[in-house]
Design an enzyme around this catalytic site. Structure first.
Site, mmCIF file in Angstrom:
data_model
loop_
_atom_site.group_PDB
_atom_site.id
_atom_site.type_symbol
_atom_site.label_atom_id
_atom_site.label_comp_id
_atom_site.label_asym_id
_atom_site.label_seq_id
_atom_site.Cartn_x
_atom_site.Cartn_y
_atom_site.Cartn_z
ATOM 1 C CB SER A 152 -6.228 84.938 36.943
ATOM 2 O OG SER A 152 -7.319 85.465 37.684
ATOM 3 C CE LYS A 153 -10.535 84.790 29.251
ATOM 4 N NZ LYS A 153 -11.656 84.780 30.188
#
Length: 511
Positions: free
Chosen positions: A265-266
């Site tokens: 995930s970012k």
RNA sequence: GCACCGUUCGUCUAGGGGUUAGGACGCAUCCCUUUCACGGAUGAAACACGGGUUCGAUUCCCGUACGGUGUACCA
């Protein structure tokens, strides 16, 4: 392979392309090239609410950067154009209606509120995840429960509706996956997926099947997150009468966060300080800039090499692969099944390997470009020199300046730890003599004669060469570690070296 | 919860009924060296657990645990 290989990468333009998407695109591309097939890019923009300005252009640029060449796309065109689902909108409805006619789908007129209400009801009755399925559909407002005339009236007045797949109540649905073998799902666990939305757009499920069929896709290579909806797709191929043309599926293991806690995930990547996007992404809505691998200084070849090994290996001990080698070596059979944790360290290592392998001339050019951004100009000749001196100690082109700052700037201050240990009377004597000897040099200064002269000085003073070296290094670079000192001296030139020696002698106190 | 997928060093992985379980990143030590790095050498480090099957299981089967994905008129 009997059918011509045609694979597609089908991102939706909702923002920057995730690095996992880049790997999926890469795997598709390798298969296309390996079998002399076609690589198709299709934009899946059926959700108009999620469309993001600039995302398409970003996808194009990202693929170009990584080295993926498209045979057909919205920008290249092709036999099966258009390649943007929003431009194919009119196409899908007839297939949905065909399914209704054949009894495999139905019109549903429930509003979102109505379904929400029903859902709540079911939940309070103890149903854990309520589905619009073979049981509940009979309690809803649709063409299965309404009379034909009611349905026709609603359609005629333009009442909003969706078309839902009529999933059979009890049936095993087998999906063949190239990576996992046969996977069986029971239809009772599937819900009656919406195929055509009330805005007339298809959902992913319908659009993807229709387009893959129409575009004669031979292999669907996509992330594992699609495996649970694969039975829906299989059903669709069957009901549409396209079972024979159904592509082969390969569901790729996911790229996970470094601790294995979910899909990469970012947010997580941000915390650890590495990008999730190939290119920098500037969100048009929020004024947020997200880092990209390109901007961080990664070479596309290194990223390709790093990414391809996240879930695939050649079965040999080879680690470094060019795109061409990958095209030859790649195979779906050797893709792993388990999710892969992302390790930025490995990416850096690959970058370093690729940097080391590049000719100095090319690195010098890249370095000059990099310096330009900071308003520093440097000749090609000088840059090549810098690169050759520093090459073995950097990971990125941008490291050259920082790693070799002493090549550009005279030291203002000196490393105190080194100074206290290595700065002494002998060093001062050597440096003084060395400076004078350099001034008398008639030949061109190079690393070799710079060293010879220093040797002569230490010999004549009766001082061990090695014992003063750190002091000399300190005077010239300000620090106790760095590239070959003689190369540094040759690069700086007699005048600069003399200046630095004077400054050091003047500034540093003998302990 | 349910469904599906998965599980070999910290990480990426090779392997596969009998192996000293191999490689790479990272880590440690040593060598090289004017330092640091590069390079070289060496080392620590893994078959999730429990049952079967078998002469023998890390490998095959079944469970359990753990993890992941999915469970939208998002893709």
């Amino acid at each position: 392979m009997d059918k011509k290989v045609r694979v597609r990468f089908a991102p939706s333009p909702t923002g920057g392309l995730h690095i996992g998407g880049v790997r999926t695109a890469l795997y598709n591309y390798l298969i296309a090239k390996k079998y002399n097939g076609s690589m198709i890019l299709r934009i899946e923009d059926t959700d108009q609410t999620r469309y993001v300005e600039g995302a398409e252009e970003y996808i194009k640029e990202a693929l170009e950067w990584i080295g993926i060449q498209l045979d057909e796309s919205p920008w290249h065109g092709g036999e099966f154009a258009p390649y943007r689902q929003s431009e194919r909108k009119a196409l899908y409805k007839q297939y949905a209606e065909q399914l209704v006619k054949d009894g495999h789908a139905y019109y549903a007129f429930d509003t979102e509120e109505e379904w929400e209400k029903k859902r709540k009801e079911l939940e309070s009755a103890g149903v854990i995840s309520p589905q619009y399925n073979s049981i509940t559909r009979m309690q809803m407002k649709n063409s299965l429960t309404l009379s034909e005339s009611e349905v026709n009236t609603k359609l005629a007045v333009g009442e909003p509706y969706v078309i839902r797949l009529k999933v059979p109540r009890k049936e095993d649905i087998r999906v063949h996956d190239l990576i996992r073998g046969w996977v069986t799902f029971h239809s009772s666990l599937l819900d009656d997926r919406v195929l055509l939305k009330s805005d007339g757009m298809p959902t992913y499920h319908l659009a993807n099947v229709v387009d893959d069929y129409l575009m004669q896709i031979s292999h669907v290579i996509r992330g594992e997150e699609w495996l649970p909806s694969a039975p829906i797709h299989v059903l669709l191929y069957k009901y549409l009468g396209w079972e024979k043309e159904m592509p082969q599926f390969a569901h790729l293991p996911l790229i996970l966060n470094p601790d294995g806690n979910g899909k990469l995930s970012k947010r997580y990547a941000d915390q650890l300080g590495f990008p999730v996007f190939p290119l920098q992404w500037k969100s048009p809505e929020k004024d947020e800039v997200m880092k990209g691998y390109r901007e961080e200084g990664y070479f596309p070849e290194a990223m390709v090499n790093f990414l391809v090994l996240l879930g695939w290996n050649a079965g040999t001990e080879q680690e470094i692969f060019s795109m061409q080698e990958l095209i030859e070596a790649f195979s779906i059979e050797r893709i792993g099944k388990a999710g892969t944790k992302f390790d930025i360290n490995k990416a850096k290592w690959f970058n370093q390997q690729y940097l080391k392998a590049k000719p100095n001339e090319e690195l010098a050019k890249l370095f000059i470009e990099d310096l330009k951004k900071q308003n520093i100009t440097l000749s090609q000749e000088k840059a090549e020199k810098v690169v050759s001196i520093l090459k073995d100690r950097v990971t990125f082109v941008k490291d050259f300046l920082q790693e070799g700052s002493y090549l550009f700037y005279a030291p203002q201050t000196f490393d105190q730890q080194v100074a206290s240990k290595k700065w002494n009377q002998q060093v001062v004597e050597v440096l003084t003599a060395y400076k004078n000897q350099l001034k008398n040099l008639t030949a061109l200064l190079d690393a070799s004669n710079a060293k010879d002269i220093l040797h002569q000085v230490t010999d004549s003073l009766g001082i061990k060469f090695g014992s003063v070296m750190q002091g000399v290094r300190l005077a010239i670079t300000g620090v106790g570690a760095g590239a070959d000192l003689m190369e540094i001296i040759a690069f700086l030139g007699i005048e600069e070296v003399s200046k630095r020696i004077d400054y050091a002698i003047k500034t540093l106190k003998i302990a």
